[in-house]
Design a protein around this motif. Structure first.
Motif, mmCIF file in Angstrom:
data_model
loop_
_atom_site.group_PDB
_atom_site.id
_atom_site.type_symbol
_atom_site.label_atom_id
_atom_site.label_comp_id
_atom_site.label_asym_id
_atom_site.label_seq_id
_atom_site.Cartn_x
_atom_site.Cartn_y
_atom_site.Cartn_z
ATOM 1 N N CYS A 69 48.825 24.029 42.275
ATOM 2 C CA CYS A 69 47.954 22.854 42.206
ATOM 3 C C CYS A 69 48.448 21.848 43.227
ATOM 4 C CB CYS A 69 47.983 22.217 40.810
ATOM 5 S SG CYS A 69 47.162 23.150 39.518
ATOM 6 N N SER A 70 47.531 21.235 43.966
ATOM 7 C CA SER A 70 47.924 20.230 44.953
ATOM 8 C C SER A 70 46.951 19.072 44.925
ATOM 9 C CB SER A 70 47.977 20.842 46.360
ATOM 10 O OG SER A 70 46.671 21.182 46.792
ATOM 11 N N PRO A 71 47.388 17.864 45.336
ATOM 12 C CA PRO A 71 46.526 16.676 45.285
ATOM 13 C C PRO A 71 45.284 16.789 46.151
ATOM 14 C CG PRO A 71 48.830 16.055 45.516
ATOM 15 C CD PRO A 71 48.766 17.533 45.729
ATOM 16 N N GLY A 72 45.330 17.617 47.190
ATOM 17 C CA GLY A 72 44.193 17.735 48.096
ATOM 18 C C GLY A 72 43.011 18.486 47.515
ATOM 19 N N GLU A 73 43.205 19.193 46.409
ATOM 20 C CA GLU A 73 42.129 19.994 45.827
ATOM 21 C C GLU A 73 41.866 19.547 44.399
ATOM 22 O OE1 GLU A 73 42.010 24.080 46.703
ATOM 23 O OE2 GLU A 73 43.324 23.933 48.437
ATOM 24 N N MET A 74 40.618 19.221 44.117
ATOM 25 C CA MET A 74 40.250 18.751 42.793
ATOM 26 C C MET A 74 40.281 19.901 41.794
ATOM 27 S SD MET A 74 37.170 16.105 42.082
ATOM 28 C CE MET A 74 35.879 17.248 42.517
ATOM 29 N N GLU A 75 40.777 19.608 40.604
ATOM 30 C CA GLU A 75 40.814 20.590 39.523
ATOM 31 C C GLU A 75 39.770 20.232 38.475
ATOM 32 O OE1 GLU A 75 42.646 23.220 39.694
ATOM 33 O OE2 GLU A 75 44.014 22.693 41.318
ATOM 34 N N GLN A 76 39.488 21.160 37.589
ATOM 35 C CA GLN A 76 38.548 20.873 36.514
ATOM 36 C C GLN A 76 38.814 21.764 35.309
ATOM 37 O OE1 GLN A 76 34.797 21.740 38.545
ATOM 38 N NE2 GLN A 76 34.636 23.690 37.471
ATOM 39 N N VAL A 77 38.431 21.264 34.143
ATOM 40 C CA VAL A 77 38.419 22.052 32.922
ATOM 41 C C VAL A 77 37.048 21.866 32.295
ATOM 42 C CG1 VAL A 77 40.898 21.919 32.492
ATOM 43 C CG2 VAL A 77 39.394 20.152 31.557
ATOM 44 N N ILE A 78 36.602 22.853 31.553
ATOM 45 C CA ILE A 78 35.297 22.796 30.903
ATOM 46 C C ILE A 78 35.496 22.763 29.395
ATOM 47 C CG2 ILE A 78 33.097 23.973 30.560
ATOM 48 C CD1 ILE A 78 33.386 25.129 33.349
ATOM 49 N N LEU A 79 35.018 21.692 28.769
ATOM 50 C CA LEU A 79 35.144 21.521 27.328
ATOM 51 C C LEU A 79 33.852 21.959 26.644
ATOM 52 C CD1 LEU A 79 36.844 18.001 27.145
ATOM 53 C CD2 LEU A 79 37.925 20.252 27.297
ATOM 54 N N LYS A 80 34.004 22.567 25.464
ATOM 55 C CA LYS A 80 32.853 23.023 24.685
ATOM 56 C C LYS A 80 32.541 22.014 23.583
ATOM 57 C CE LYS A 80 33.958 27.915 25.419
ATOM 58 N NZ LYS A 80 34.304 29.195 24.745
ATOM 59 N N LYS A 81 31.268 21.711 23.445
ATOM 60 C CA LYS A 81 30.848 20.796 22.397
ATOM 61 C C LYS A 81 31.234 21.335 21.019
ATOM 62 C CE LYS A 81 26.865 18.148 20.792
ATOM 63 N NZ LYS A 81 25.506 17.687 21.149
ATOM 64 N N ALA A 82 31.177 22.653 20.862
ATOM 65 C CA ALA A 82 31.498 23.272 19.577
ATOM 66 C C ALA A 82 32.947 23.044 19.176
ATOM 67 C CB ALA A 82 31.199 24.764 19.627
ATOM 68 N N ASP A 83 33.830 22.814 20.185
ATOM 69 C CA ASP A 83 35.251 22.595 19.884
ATOM 70 C C ASP A 83 35.564 21.156 19.529
ATOM 71 O OD1 ASP A 83 35.812 25.251 20.376
ATOM 72 O OD2 ASP A 83 36.381 24.915 22.477
ATOM 73 N N MET A 84 34.640 20.236 19.839
ATOM 74 C CA MET A 84 34.950 18.822 19.673
ATOM 75 C C MET A 84 35.098 18.408 18.213
ATOM 76 S SD MET A 84 35.236 17.741 22.791
ATOM 77 C CE MET A 84 35.164 15.961 22.727
ATOM 78 N N ASN A 85 34.618 19.260 17.281
ATOM 79 C CA ASN A 85 34.782 18.916 15.864
ATOM 80 C C ASN A 85 36.231 19.028 15.413
ATOM 81 O OD1 ASN A 85 35.156 21.664 15.747
ATOM 82 N ND2 ASN A 85 33.248 22.110 14.640
ATOM 83 N N LYS A 86 37.076 19.564 16.291
ATOM 84 C CA LYS A 86 38.506 19.629 15.968
ATOM 85 C C LYS A 86 39.181 18.262 16.117
ATOM 86 C CE LYS A 86 38.936 24.459 17.480
ATOM 87 N NZ LYS A 86 39.606 25.396 18.426
ATOM 88 N N LEU A 87 38.505 17.355 16.814
ATOM 89 C CA LEU A 87 39.065 16.015 16.999
ATOM 90 C C LEU A 87 38.930 15.205 15.717
ATOM 91 C CD1 LEU A 87 37.677 15.282 20.549
ATOM 92 C CD2 LEU A 87 40.090 15.182 19.942
#
Length: 432
Positions: A401-419
């Motif tokens: 991973c380096s600062p020059g390249e943007m990273e991303q993660v994909i969150l699922k709405k179905a998982d948000m009930n764990k919050l």
């Protein structure tokens, strides 16, 4: 004059947002662009590498822009060109000026901010020396070469290894100039790996890391620059000075989101990105005001700009439809506090500088939500982790991973009930 959605800026973000808003069922969409053409900075980016994600083929910047411009025209998106926005009030009144219309105002139900970014000027670098001719930002040099057909110089040093600087190292070489070196004050490049390979390595141009310009010589025209290595606190190391004869110095020292208008209207900005803080809908702290593209945070690929702006256009359309439904039901407009109800903060942990968005309301998010971020350093074999409270719900290994390249993660709405109440979504790196 009244408009349902007003988009400030007609570059790739503004075009994508306008098309998405139209597709979402809002016909009354206006783009305001200060230039004489739509397309923004893409029009001077004649190199290829655009569109691999969006169109599954490699395009030049003007080709990529032309595709979006054509789609916007087919959908009858209205655009005011050569029109400068001089003020936006908190209640979404846009004040503009142009040669043919003079000063006029537009009342908008929703606004999408897509003003892009600008280059960091020499004055922000505190570089000592004279102020001779021959010092340009990399973007200015790009416009001279690609649009006006003028070569800024023949012997060139580039300060900063952002993508524009790397691309201009290749472009100047192809036009017959000699690029002596690219100096980068950080111990890593700020550009994409592919640009380092294709623009520097393939042409034998040296990249000097942990190096900066400490002096500029020449009164009428640049005659040389003095490079020096720097320590971990970016202080020049005595004895490492190197005088490099040249007639041109190009500055590629970072991009700054263009947010003067945002600040005037009261949009809350991130101290890290310099762009607005937004929620899962790319909505700012002002209801009905959305932001996308480089005005929000500096992207590495225009394909990501377009994808992000399409989301902003869709959510702006949903906002306008909700307002219309409320009027039909004789209800009051959503208050600022209700907009932020049921939201969970998105926080950063080890190795992560910022995230977009900074808060998520599960009730309003799509089934999948892309969270984009940049890391703080170069990390080998890290694990990208997502925590809901104390529980790790996602772990992904990467080679680097380096600062020059943007990273991303994909969150699922179905998982948000764990919050649970009081929890936050945390994105961090582990094994670093």
């Amino acid at each position: 004059m009244k408009k349902k959605i007003v988009i400030i800026g007609g570059g790739p973000a503004g075009l994508a947002a306008s098309i998405a808003a139209k597709d979402a069922g809002i016909d009354d969409v206006l783009i305001i662009e200060r230039g004489e053409h739509l397309g923004g900075i893409l029009l001077q980016c004649i190199h290829n590498g655009f569109g691999l994600h969006t169109f599954k083929e490699e395009l030049t910047g003007p080709e990529y822009a032309a595709r979006y411009i054509e789609i916007a025209r087919e959908k009858n998106v209205e655009a005011y060109l050569n029109t400068m926005v001089i003020d936006i009030s908190r209640d979404k009144v846009v004040t503009c000026m142009s040669a043919d219309k003079g000063i006029f105002t537009i009342e908008a139900e929703s606004i999408i901010l897509t003003m892009g970014c600008r280059e960091r000027p020499r004055g922000a670098l505190n570089t000592p020396g004279y102020r001779p001719a021959g010092i340009y930002s990399a973007g200015t040099a790009q416009k001279f070469v690609n649009i006006e057909g003028k070569l800024p110089g023949k012997e060139v040093v580039i300060l900063g290894s952002g993508d524009i600087g790397l691309i201009m190292a290749r472009r100047m070489t192809l036009e017959g100039a000699k690029v002596k070196a690219v100096a980068e004050i950080m111990p890593y490049s700020g550009g994409l790996k592919r640009n380092i390979v294709q623009c520097l390595d393939d042409f034998g141009i040296p990249l000097k890391l942990s190096t900066t310009v400490i002096d500029i010589s020449g009164k009428d025209r640049v005659e040389s620059v003095t490079l020096a290595q720097v320590d971990e606190k970016s202080r020049p190391i005595p004895g490492t000075e190197e005088i490099v004869p040249c007639d041109t110095l190009l500055l590629s020292c970072g991009l700054l989101p263009e947010n003067e208008l945002s600040t005037q209207m009261g949009v809350e900005l991130s101290p890290v990105t310099g762009g607005p803080k937004v929620n899962e809908s790319l909505e700012t702290n002002i209801p009905g005001v959305f932001a996308a593209g480089n005005v929000l945070h500096v992207h590495d690929l225009v394909d990501y700009v377009s994808a992000e702006a399409s989301q902003a256009g869709k959510y702006a359309a949903l906002y306008v439809k909700a307002l219309e439904a409320e009027k039909d039901d004789n209800l009051t407009e959503n208050s600022e506090s209700s907009v932020n109800a049921k939201s969970y903060a998105v926080t950063t942990g080890i190795g992560v500088r910022y995230t977009v968005p900074v808060s998520i309301n599960p009730d309003r998010m799509d089934d999948l939500l892309t969270v984009r971020f940049r890391v703080a350093n170069v990390y080998k074999n890290p694990e990208i982790c997502v925590y809901f409270g104390d529980e790790c719900i996602m772990r992904r290994k990467k080679l680097i991973c380096s600062p020059g390249e943007m990273e991303q993660v994909i969150l699922k709405k179905a998982d948000m009930n764990k919050l649970k109440s009081g929890d936050a979504v945390k994105i961090c790196l582990e094994n670093v």
